[in-house]
Write a protein that holds these residues in place. Sequence first.
Motif, PDB file in Angstrom:
ATOM      1  N   LYS A 135       0.831  -1.199   0.000  1.00 39.21           N
ATOM      2  CA  LYS A 135       0.000   0.000   0.000  1.00 39.21           C
ATOM      3  C   LYS A 135       0.873   1.260   0.000  1.00 39.21           C
ATOM      4  CE  LYS A 135      -4.200  -1.792   2.152  1.00 39.21           C
ATOM      5  NZ  LYS A 135      -5.170  -1.617   3.252  1.00 39.21           N
ATOM      6  N   THR A 136       0.483   2.214  -0.834  1.00 39.90           N
ATOM      7  CA  THR A 136       1.184   3.494  -0.930  1.00 39.90           C
ATOM      8  C   THR A 136       0.171   4.614  -0.794  1.00 39.90           C
ATOM      9  OG1 THR A 136       2.869   2.571  -2.399  1.00 39.90           O
ATOM     10  CG2 THR A 136       2.628   4.969  -2.389  1.00 39.90           C
ATOM     11  N   THR A 137       0.433   5.544   0.095  1.00 33.60           N
ATOM     12  CA  THR A 137      -0.479   6.671   0.291  1.00 33.60           C
ATOM     13  C   THR A 137      -0.181   7.761  -0.729  1.00 33.60           C
ATOM     14  OG1 THR A 137      -0.625   6.203   2.658  1.00 33.60           O
ATOM     15  CG2 THR A 137      -1.316   8.397   1.926  1.00 33.60           C
ATOM     16  N   LEU A 138      -1.229   8.212  -1.409  1.00 40.13           N
ATOM     17  CA  LEU A 138      -1.096   9.287  -2.385  1.00 40.13           C
ATOM     18  C   LEU A 138      -1.303  10.634  -1.707  1.00 40.13           C
ATOM     19  CD1 LEU A 138      -3.239   7.794  -5.293  1.00 40.13           C
ATOM     20  CD2 LEU A 138      -0.857   7.330  -4.738  1.00 40.13           C
ATOM     21  N   ASP A 139      -0.721  11.688  -2.262  1.00 41.29           N
ATOM     22  CA  ASP A 139      -0.947  13.015  -1.688  1.00 41.29           C
ATOM     23  C   ASP A 139      -2.293  13.578  -2.098  1.00 41.29           C
ATOM     24  OD1 ASP A 139      -0.106  13.372  -4.353  1.00 41.29           O
ATOM     25  OD2 ASP A 139       0.568  15.414  -3.941  1.00 41.29           O
ATOM     26  N   ALA A 140      -2.959  12.915  -3.060  1.00 38.74           N
ATOM     27  CA  ALA A 140      -4.302  13.310  -3.486  1.00 38.74           C
ATOM     28  C   ALA A 140      -4.968  12.094  -4.110  1.00 38.74           C
ATOM     29  CB  ALA A 140      -4.240  14.465  -4.484  1.00 38.74           C
ATOM     30  N   ALA A 141      -6.285  12.045  -4.039  1.00 39.44           N
ATOM     31  CA  ALA A 141      -7.017  10.888  -4.558  1.00 39.44           C
ATOM     32  C   ALA A 141      -7.024  10.883  -6.086  1.00 39.44           C
ATOM     33  CB  ALA A 141      -8.450  10.916  -4.039  1.00 39.44           C
ATOM     34  N   VAL A 142      -7.111   9.669  -6.638  1.00 43.27           N
ATOM     35  CA  VAL A 142      -7.292   9.513  -8.081  1.00 43.27           C
ATOM     36  C   VAL A 142      -8.639  10.117  -8.470  1.00 43.27           C
ATOM     37  CG1 VAL A 142      -7.555   7.828  -9.947  1.00 43.27           C
ATOM     38  CG2 VAL A 142      -5.893   7.435  -8.112  1.00 43.27           C
ATOM     39  N   ILE A 143      -8.677  10.796  -9.612  1.00 39.83           N
ATOM     40  CA  ILE A 143      -9.876  11.519 -10.023  1.00 39.83           C
ATOM     41  C   ILE A 143     -10.351  11.044 -11.393  1.00 39.83           C
ATOM     42  CG2 ILE A 143     -10.671  13.800 -10.826  1.00 39.83           C
ATOM     43  CD1 ILE A 143      -8.958  15.012  -8.618  1.00 39.83           C
ATOM     44  N   ILE A 144     -11.658  10.924 -11.532  1.00 38.79           N
ATOM     45  CA  ILE A 144     -12.267  10.709 -12.844  1.00 38.79           C
ATOM     46  C   ILE A 144     -13.016  11.974 -13.200  1.00 38.79           C
ATOM     47  CG2 ILE A 144     -13.788   9.281 -14.244  1.00 38.79           C
ATOM     48  CD1 ILE A 144     -11.356   7.808 -13.147  1.00 38.79           C
ATOM     49  N   LYS A 145     -12.613  12.636 -14.263  1.00 38.80           N
ATOM     50  CA  LYS A 145     -13.234  13.897 -14.663  1.00 38.80           C
ATOM     51  C   LYS A 145     -13.533  13.858 -16.149  1.00 38.80           C
ATOM     52  CE  LYS A 145     -12.600  18.938 -14.423  1.00 38.80           C
ATOM     53  NZ  LYS A 145     -12.986  19.205 -15.811  1.00 38.80           N
ATOM     54  N   ASP A 146     -14.783  14.148 -16.493  1.00 43.43           N
ATOM     55  CA  ASP A 146     -15.214  14.145 -17.892  1.00 43.43           C
ATOM     56  C   ASP A 146     -14.855  12.837 -18.590  1.00 43.43           C
ATOM     57  OD1 ASP A 146     -16.130  16.740 -17.527  1.00 43.43           O
ATOM     58  OD2 ASP A 146     -14.241  17.637 -18.178  1.00 43.43           O
ATOM     59  N   GLY A 147     -14.952  11.734 -17.839  1.00 44.20           N
ATOM     60  CA  GLY A 147     -14.707  10.428 -18.425  1.00 44.20           C
ATOM     61  C   GLY A 147     -13.259  10.036 -18.556  1.00 44.20           C
ATOM     62  N   HIS A 148     -12.340  10.785 -17.920  1.00 43.88           N
ATOM     63  CA  HIS A 148     -10.922  10.471 -18.013  1.00 43.88           C
ATOM     64  C   HIS A 148     -10.316  10.299 -16.625  1.00 43.88           C
ATOM     65  CE1 HIS A 148     -10.847  11.212 -22.304  1.00 43.88           C
ATOM     66  NE2 HIS A 148     -11.471  12.362 -22.110  1.00 43.88           N
ATOM     67  N   THR A 149      -9.358   9.392 -16.521  1.00 49.19           N
ATOM     68  CA  THR A 149      -8.689   9.107 -15.261  1.00 49.19           C
ATOM     69  C   THR A 149      -7.482  10.010 -15.086  1.00 49.19           C
ATOM     70  OG1 THR A 149      -9.339   6.783 -15.465  1.00 49.19           O
ATOM     71  CG2 THR A 149      -7.590   7.290 -13.893  1.00 49.19           C
ATOM     72  N   TYR A 150      -7.424  10.708 -13.935  1.00 54.61           N
ATOM     73  CA  TYR A 150      -6.314  11.612 -13.623  1.00 54.61           C
ATOM     74  C   TYR A 150      -5.588  11.127 -12.371  1.00 54.61           C
ATOM     75  CZ  TYR A 150      -8.168  15.108 -16.890  1.00 54.61           C
ATOM     76  OH  TYR A 150      -8.598  15.773 -18.015  1.00 54.61           O
ATOM     77  N   VAL A 151      -4.261  11.190 -12.411  1.00 52.70           N
ATOM     78  CA  VAL A 151      -3.452  10.806 -11.245  1.00 52.70           C
ATOM     79  C   VAL A 151      -2.587  11.995 -10.833  1.00 52.70           C
ATOM     80  CG1 VAL A 151      -3.416   8.340 -11.711  1.00 52.70           C
ATOM     81  CG2 VAL A 151      -1.702   9.810 -12.781  1.00 52.70           C
ATOM     82  N   PRO A 152      -2.305  12.114  -9.530  1.00 48.22           N
ATOM     83  CA  PRO A 152      -1.474  13.241  -9.070  1.00 48.22           C
ATOM     84  C   PRO A 152      -0.034  13.117  -9.536  1.00 48.22           C
ATOM     85  CG  PRO A 152      -1.949  11.733  -7.259  1.00 48.22           C
ATOM     86  CD  PRO A 152      -2.775  11.271  -8.419  1.00 48.22           C
ATOM     87  N   LEU A 153       0.579  14.252  -9.776  1.00 49.98           N
ATOM     88  CA  LEU A 153       1.920  14.312 -10.336  1.00 49.98           C
ATOM     89  C   LEU A 153       2.943  13.582  -9.472  1.00 49.98           C
ATOM     90  CD1 LEU A 153       3.106  15.648 -12.862  1.00 49.98           C
ATOM     91  CD2 LEU A 153       3.718  17.604 -11.459  1.00 49.98           C
ATOM     92  N   ARG A 154       2.840  13.745  -8.163  1.00 48.36           N
ATOM     93  CA  ARG A 154       3.831  13.121  -7.281  1.00 48.36           C
ATOM     94  C   ARG A 154       3.797  11.603  -7.400  1.00 48.36           C
ATOM     95  NH1 ARG A 154       4.072  15.185  -1.212  1.00 48.36           N
ATOM     96  NH2 ARG A 154       4.726  17.039  -2.373  1.00 48.36           N
ATOM     97  N   PHE A 155       2.616  11.045  -7.596  1.00 51.79           N
ATOM     98  CA  PHE A 155       2.504   9.594  -7.751  1.00 51.79           C
ATOM     99  C   PHE A 155       3.267   9.113  -8.974  1.00 51.79           C
ATOM    100  CE2 PHE A 155       0.207   6.032  -9.746  1.00 51.79           C
ATOM    101  CZ  PHE A 155       0.381   5.071  -8.767  1.00 51.79           C
ATOM    102  N   ILE A 156       3.237   9.914 -10.038  1.00 54.00           N
ATOM    103  CA  ILE A 156       3.916   9.534 -11.277  1.00 54.00           C
ATOM    104  C   ILE A 156       5.410   9.373 -11.053  1.00 54.00           C
ATOM    105  CG2 ILE A 156       4.491  10.312 -13.613  1.00 54.00           C
ATOM    106  CD1 ILE A 156       1.780  11.779 -13.590  1.00 54.00           C
TER     107      ILE A 156
END
Length: 290
Positions: free
Chosen positions: A92-113
């Motif tokens: 398990k890894t804690t993200l600094d922000a939750a994964v988001i689905i916006k306008d039908g697309h999946t967004y991930v926070p930059l730090r996670f990348i």
Amino acid sequence: MTTLLGGLLAVGSSAYASTPVSNLVFINGMMEDSAITIQGRTFVQLRALDDPEWLTYTYDAKSRTIFARSKDNSRVVQLKAGEKVAIVDGKKTTLDAAVIIKDGHTYVPLRFISESLNAYVTYNDADKRVIIRTPAGQKAYKKLMSGDLTEARTIAIRLSRVYAKDALTPQGEGFTTDYTFPEGQAMRFMVDYKSLTNYVEINEDGLAEVKWQKDAFEFPQIMEKGTKPVDFGNQVFFTDSLMNDLLIYGKIDASGKEMELGRIDRDQQSQYKNIVIVPIEGEVRTDEKK
């Protein structure tokens, strides 16, 4: 499972109040227009990180889980929309922000990348830019900086171009693009298209910055913007005629005299389809950056 070509979790976009990104985001040298900022954090679309040699993405509809896997399955990442926890290689890894689905697309926070996917991520504070490179992008960056001259030029002309504010746009007509490089160089070049000339320099981040423009559409009235470059001296040119599917290449000496070295009819030589840059016999690269 099905391939994740876009966001596959249906969450209403009204739940997320996004604002324009405070920094321009570039992924593998290409500007990422879809990046968003939410509560001060930058998010990028997962599919913008597509790199088959690195990670591929799938979606399990039953568990509503996004999976990212390496080609050899040595790395497996699990994400769920709305959650601030990811599972990376079983941990398990804690993200600094939750994964988001916006306008039908999946967004991930930059730090996670950068921290969990191990992509190359750096910030250019002076220019307010975020630079992201996947492994394939990092390999291309190294070729651009210090690799084979023909490969470096090919990468250079395909990059997104970064323009100054109120940049000139093509006003003329035509389907031919001319690329001109100083002999032995890949990191700076001229592009002529529809009476507009752009002078491009590749910066240390591997981005193609337009430093000078000249618009000769209403000749003899010529408009210019930016700082005109010093003379190229001896040059090589590549003329891509889209209408005729023809590539012409050659040399230009310091006095401006042009010498054509070859013509490639792509209708007759299909192996050159979509190829614009070809090797020039005897030319040696002189602008490597280590």
